[in-house]
Design a protein around this motif. Sequence first.
Motif, PDB file in Angstrom:
ATOM      1  N   TYR A  60      43.837  53.769  34.608  1.00  0.00           N
ATOM      2  CA  TYR A  60      42.768  52.592  33.909  1.00  0.00           C
ATOM      3  C   TYR A  60      43.499  51.782  33.606  1.00  0.00           C
ATOM      4  CZ  TYR A  60      44.364  54.039  29.906  1.00  0.00           C
ATOM      5  OH  TYR A  60      45.294  54.360  28.553  1.00  0.00           O
ATOM      6  N   LEU A  61      43.201  49.991  33.570  1.00  0.00           N
ATOM      7  CA  LEU A  61      43.607  49.603  32.978  1.00  0.00           C
ATOM      8  C   LEU A  61      42.237  48.583  32.163  1.00  0.00           C
ATOM      9  CD1 LEU A  61      44.788  47.476  36.437  1.00  0.00           C
ATOM     10  CD2 LEU A  61      46.576  48.618  34.481  1.00  0.00           C
ATOM     11  N   GLN A  62      43.369  47.772  30.631  1.00  0.00           N
ATOM     12  CA  GLN A  62      43.013  47.303  29.603  1.00  0.00           C
ATOM     13  C   GLN A  62      42.322  45.762  30.112  1.00  0.00           C
ATOM     14  OE1 GLN A  62      44.108  49.804  26.896  1.00  0.00           O
ATOM     15  NE2 GLN A  62      43.090  48.226  25.330  1.00  0.00           N
ATOM     16  N   LYS A  63      41.533  44.970  30.712  1.00  0.00           N
ATOM     17  CA  LYS A  63      41.255  43.903  30.475  1.00  0.00           C
ATOM     18  C   LYS A  63      40.786  42.590  29.582  1.00  0.00           C
ATOM     19  CE  LYS A  63      43.948  42.015  32.977  1.00  0.00           C
ATOM     20  NZ  LYS A  63      45.060  42.018  33.521  1.00  0.00           N
ATOM     21  N   ILE A  64      40.790  41.864  29.070  1.00  0.00           N
ATOM     22  CA  ILE A  64      40.375  40.843  28.489  1.00  0.00           C
ATOM     23  C   ILE A  64      40.165  39.402  28.828  1.00  0.00           C
ATOM     24  CG2 ILE A  64      40.034  39.223  26.556  1.00  0.00           C
ATOM     25  CD1 ILE A  64      40.745  42.358  26.058  1.00  0.00           C
ATOM     26  N   THR A  65      38.771  39.251  29.540  1.00  0.00           N
ATOM     27  CA  THR A  65      38.088  38.441  29.814  1.00  0.00           C
ATOM     28  C   THR A  65      36.767  38.141  29.154  1.00  0.00           C
ATOM     29  OG1 THR A  65      36.774  37.785  31.887  1.00  0.00           O
ATOM     30  CG2 THR A  65      36.831  39.746  30.837  1.00  0.00           C
ATOM     31  N   LYS A  66      36.073  36.959  30.201  1.00  0.00           N
ATOM     32  CA  LYS A  66      35.412  36.098  29.341  1.00  0.00           C
ATOM     33  C   LYS A  66      34.106  36.074  29.906  1.00  0.00           C
ATOM     34  CE  LYS A  66      38.228  32.661  26.216  1.00  0.00           C
ATOM     35  NZ  LYS A  66      37.266  33.504  25.196  1.00  0.00           N
ATOM     36  N   ASP A  67      32.852  36.541  29.471  1.00  0.00           N
ATOM     37  CA  ASP A  67      31.409  36.199  30.037  1.00  0.00           C
ATOM     38  C   ASP A  67      30.677  34.823  30.380  1.00  0.00           C
ATOM     39  OD1 ASP A  67      30.283  35.478  27.804  1.00  0.00           O
ATOM     40  OD2 ASP A  67      29.707  37.531  27.200  1.00  0.00           O
ATOM     41  N   ASP A  68      29.599  35.041  31.066  1.00  0.00           N
ATOM     42  CA  ASP A  68      29.755  33.699  31.270  1.00  0.00           C
ATOM     43  C   ASP A  68      29.109  33.118  30.393  1.00  0.00           C
ATOM     44  OD1 ASP A  68      29.362  34.889  33.363  1.00  0.00           O
ATOM     45  OD2 ASP A  68      27.281  35.324  33.842  1.00  0.00           O
TER      46      ASP A  68
ATOM     47  N   GLY B 195      31.257  32.498  27.673  1.00  0.00           N
ATOM     48  CA  GLY B 195      32.510  32.189  27.217  1.00  0.00           C
ATOM     49  C   GLY B 195      32.878  33.586  25.994  1.00  0.00           C
ATOM     50  N   ASN B 196      32.357  33.962  25.554  1.00  0.00           N
ATOM     51  CA  ASN B 196      31.988  35.326  24.717  1.00  0.00           C
ATOM     52  C   ASN B 196      33.445  36.045  24.853  1.00  0.00           C
ATOM     53  OD1 ASN B 196      29.865  34.453  22.942  1.00  0.00           O
ATOM     54  ND2 ASN B 196      28.449  35.621  24.522  1.00  0.00           N
ATOM     55  N   THR B 197      34.530  36.592  24.206  1.00  0.00           N
ATOM     56  CA  THR B 197      35.222  37.517  24.795  1.00  0.00           C
ATOM     57  C   THR B 197      35.032  39.533  25.111  1.00  0.00           C
ATOM     58  OG1 THR B 197      37.504  36.213  23.752  1.00  0.00           O
ATOM     59  CG2 THR B 197      37.744  38.641  24.311  1.00  0.00           C
ATOM     60  N   LYS B 198      35.720  39.970  26.247  1.00  0.00           N
ATOM     61  CA  LYS B 198      34.674  40.951  26.611  1.00  0.00           C
ATOM     62  C   LYS B 198      35.897  41.798  26.772  1.00  0.00           C
ATOM     63  CE  LYS B 198      30.988  41.961  28.950  1.00  0.00           C
ATOM     64  NZ  LYS B 198      30.641  41.908  30.269  1.00  0.00           N
ATOM     65  N   GLU B 199      36.252  42.989  26.579  1.00  0.00           N
ATOM     66  CA  GLU B 199      37.262  44.088  26.980  1.00  0.00           C
ATOM     67  C   GLU B 199      37.057  44.753  27.321  1.00  0.00           C
ATOM     68  OE1 GLU B 199      41.188  46.756  24.486  1.00  0.00           O
ATOM     69  OE2 GLU B 199      38.408  45.787  23.745  1.00  0.00           O
ATOM     70  N   LEU B 200      37.540  45.141  29.036  1.00  0.00           N
ATOM     71  CA  LEU B 200      36.549  45.437  29.792  1.00  0.00           C
ATOM     72  C   LEU B 200      37.920  46.877  29.805  1.00  0.00           C
ATOM     73  CD1 LEU B 200      35.801  43.013  32.321  1.00  0.00           C
ATOM     74  CD2 LEU B 200      34.343  44.355  30.560  1.00  0.00           C
ATOM     75  N   LEU B 201      37.478  47.800  30.533  1.00  0.00           N
ATOM     76  CA  LEU B 201      38.098  49.160  31.357  1.00  0.00           C
ATOM     77  C   LEU B 201      37.997  49.038  32.693  1.00  0.00           C
ATOM     78  CD1 LEU B 201      39.886  51.315  29.447  1.00  0.00           C
ATOM     79  CD2 LEU B 201      38.177  53.001  29.739  1.00  0.00           C
ATOM     80  N   VAL B 202      38.892  49.260  33.449  1.00  0.00           N
ATOM     81  CA  VAL B 202      38.526  48.809  34.891  1.00  0.00           C
ATOM     82  C   VAL B 202      39.768  50.041  35.485  1.00  0.00           C
ATOM     83  CG1 VAL B 202      39.804  48.017  37.127  1.00  0.00           C
ATOM     84  CG2 VAL B 202      39.403  46.790  34.983  1.00  0.00           C
ATOM     85  N   GLU B 203      38.236  51.262  35.796  1.00  0.00           N
ATOM     86  CA  GLU B 203      38.863  52.401  36.701  1.00  0.00           C
ATOM     87  C   GLU B 203      38.573  52.471  38.396  1.00  0.00           C
ATOM     88  OE1 GLU B 203      38.225  55.683  34.840  1.00  0.00           O
ATOM     89  OE2 GLU B 203      37.072  54.895  33.345  1.00  0.00           O
ATOM     90  N   TYR B 204      39.390  52.939  39.357  1.00  0.00           N
ATOM     91  CA  TYR B 204      39.233  53.053  40.564  1.00  0.00           C
ATOM     92  C   TYR B 204      38.182  54.743  41.317  1.00  0.00           C
ATOM     93  CZ  TYR B 204      39.959  53.020  45.652  1.00  0.00           C
ATOM     94  OH  TYR B 204      40.378  52.079  46.741  1.00  0.00           O
ATOM     95  N   ASP B 205      37.600  53.908  41.764  1.00  0.00           N
ATOM     96  CA  ASP B 205      36.934  55.145  43.030  1.00  0.00           C
ATOM     97  C   ASP B 205      37.603  55.355  44.080  1.00  0.00           C
ATOM     98  OD1 ASP B 205      35.163  57.547  43.851  1.00  0.00           O
ATOM     99  OD2 ASP B 205      32.864  56.273  42.909  1.00  0.00           O
ATOM    100  N   ALA B 206      38.660  56.782  44.218  1.00  0.00           N
ATOM    101  CA  ALA B 206      38.682  56.751  45.393  1.00  0.00           C
ATOM    102  C   ALA B 206      37.926  56.701  46.657  1.00  0.00           C
ATOM    103  CB  ALA B 206      40.040  57.564  45.453  1.00  0.00           C
ATOM    104  N   GLU B 207      37.007  57.751  46.484  1.00  0.00           N
ATOM    105  CA  GLU B 207      35.355  58.536  47.092  1.00  0.00           C
ATOM    106  C   GLU B 207      34.795  56.738  47.503  1.00  0.00           C
ATOM    107  OE1 GLU B 207      34.063  62.679  46.214  1.00  0.00           O
ATOM    108  OE2 GLU B 207      33.289  61.453  45.227  1.00  0.00           O
ATOM    109  N   THR B 208      34.494  55.950  46.785  1.00  0.00           N
ATOM    110  CA  THR B 208      33.470  54.694  47.325  1.00  0.00           C
ATOM    111  C   THR B 208      34.753  53.779  47.574  1.00  0.00           C
ATOM    112  OG1 THR B 208      33.262  54.000  45.440  1.00  0.00           O
ATOM    113  CG2 THR B 208      31.600  55.633  46.372  1.00  0.00           C
ATOM    114  N   ARG B 209      36.390  53.780  47.602  1.00  0.00           N
ATOM    115  CA  ARG B 209      37.084  52.824  47.570  1.00  0.00           C
ATOM    116  C   ARG B 209      36.411  51.773  46.216  1.00  0.00           C
ATOM    117  NH1 ARG B 209      36.618  53.879  53.607  1.00  0.00           N
ATOM    118  NH2 ARG B 209      38.010  55.260  53.542  1.00  0.00           N
ATOM    119  N   GLU B 210      35.616  52.151  45.085  1.00  0.00           N
ATOM    120  CA  GLU B 210      35.157  50.724  44.016  1.00  0.00           C
ATOM    121  C   GLU B 210      35.912  50.979  43.078  1.00  0.00           C
ATOM    122  OE1 GLU B 210      31.191  49.625  42.980  1.00  0.00           O
ATOM    123  OE2 GLU B 210      30.958  51.226  43.533  1.00  0.00           O
TER     124      GLU B 210
END
Length: 259
Positions: free
Chosen positions: A107-115, A117-132
């Motif tokens: 997983y990756l932890q990423k900080i971004t902003k929503d539409d 301008g609010n800060t959001k902390e996201l957890l990014v993973e990968y689904d190898a079955e769907t390549r998503e």
Amino acid sequence: MQLTTFKEKDLPYKELETIGLAAGEKLLLNIDDLKNLLSGRRTGLMQLQNLEAENIKIKSMDAKLSLFHNPAGGTELRIHPIYRKPQRPDYIDEQEADQLIKGSTGYLQKITKDDKGNTKELLVEYDAETREFIISDTDKILAPDMVNGEFLTPAQKEDYRKGKEVELPDKTVFQYAAAEPQGIRSNKLAIIASIVVDGGMSYLMYEGLNALFNKKRDLKMAEQLSPGYHNAVKDAEAQRNTLVPEQVTRGYTRGGATR
């Protein structure tokens, strides 16, 4: 564990019927897929029939399903097909994407902003079955209050929401994993989590869990469940009406669709 949960009565039956997963008010889903949907997770891969989108008709397609709340408060299906090529989110670079795809990190932890301008902390993973790439808003990940009868500290709950490993005094280790069918991994084959709901305790029983990311486990050790686990199971059995998600009592016939 997700803050977003759904009730069986709110399922979009017409949508499910259109793709061959319901007949009237009868669901044609296996029990595991239904539980995943109601818990805000993805189903396993299944074959969907007669899909239509933007004047395109697809006779059949392998995909996973999840649910989401639309702006009007209704419940809709989200289809996760098998992509030919992963679509990288713009807030992770090619090297980070490659790490997830190749499995060098879970997983990756990423900080971004929503539409707005609010800060959001996201957890990014990968689904190898769907390549998503699977994106989880950490604010919407619900950490359990107890696991195997042990209360989690605020720090442990924060680690859980960020995908980090959490270890209990009984040597049970677990971590949140949206890419997993049950949404969690552990060094044990089973754990029981508890959350406080409306002043009472509700229980979530996880069995047949996969190992921690990129870690081997000794099967004998994984099968050895602590006294705290067994005591929590007894508590859950004494309060069966508080199990989450709600128990499903009727039959579901699509046993061979998921693979």
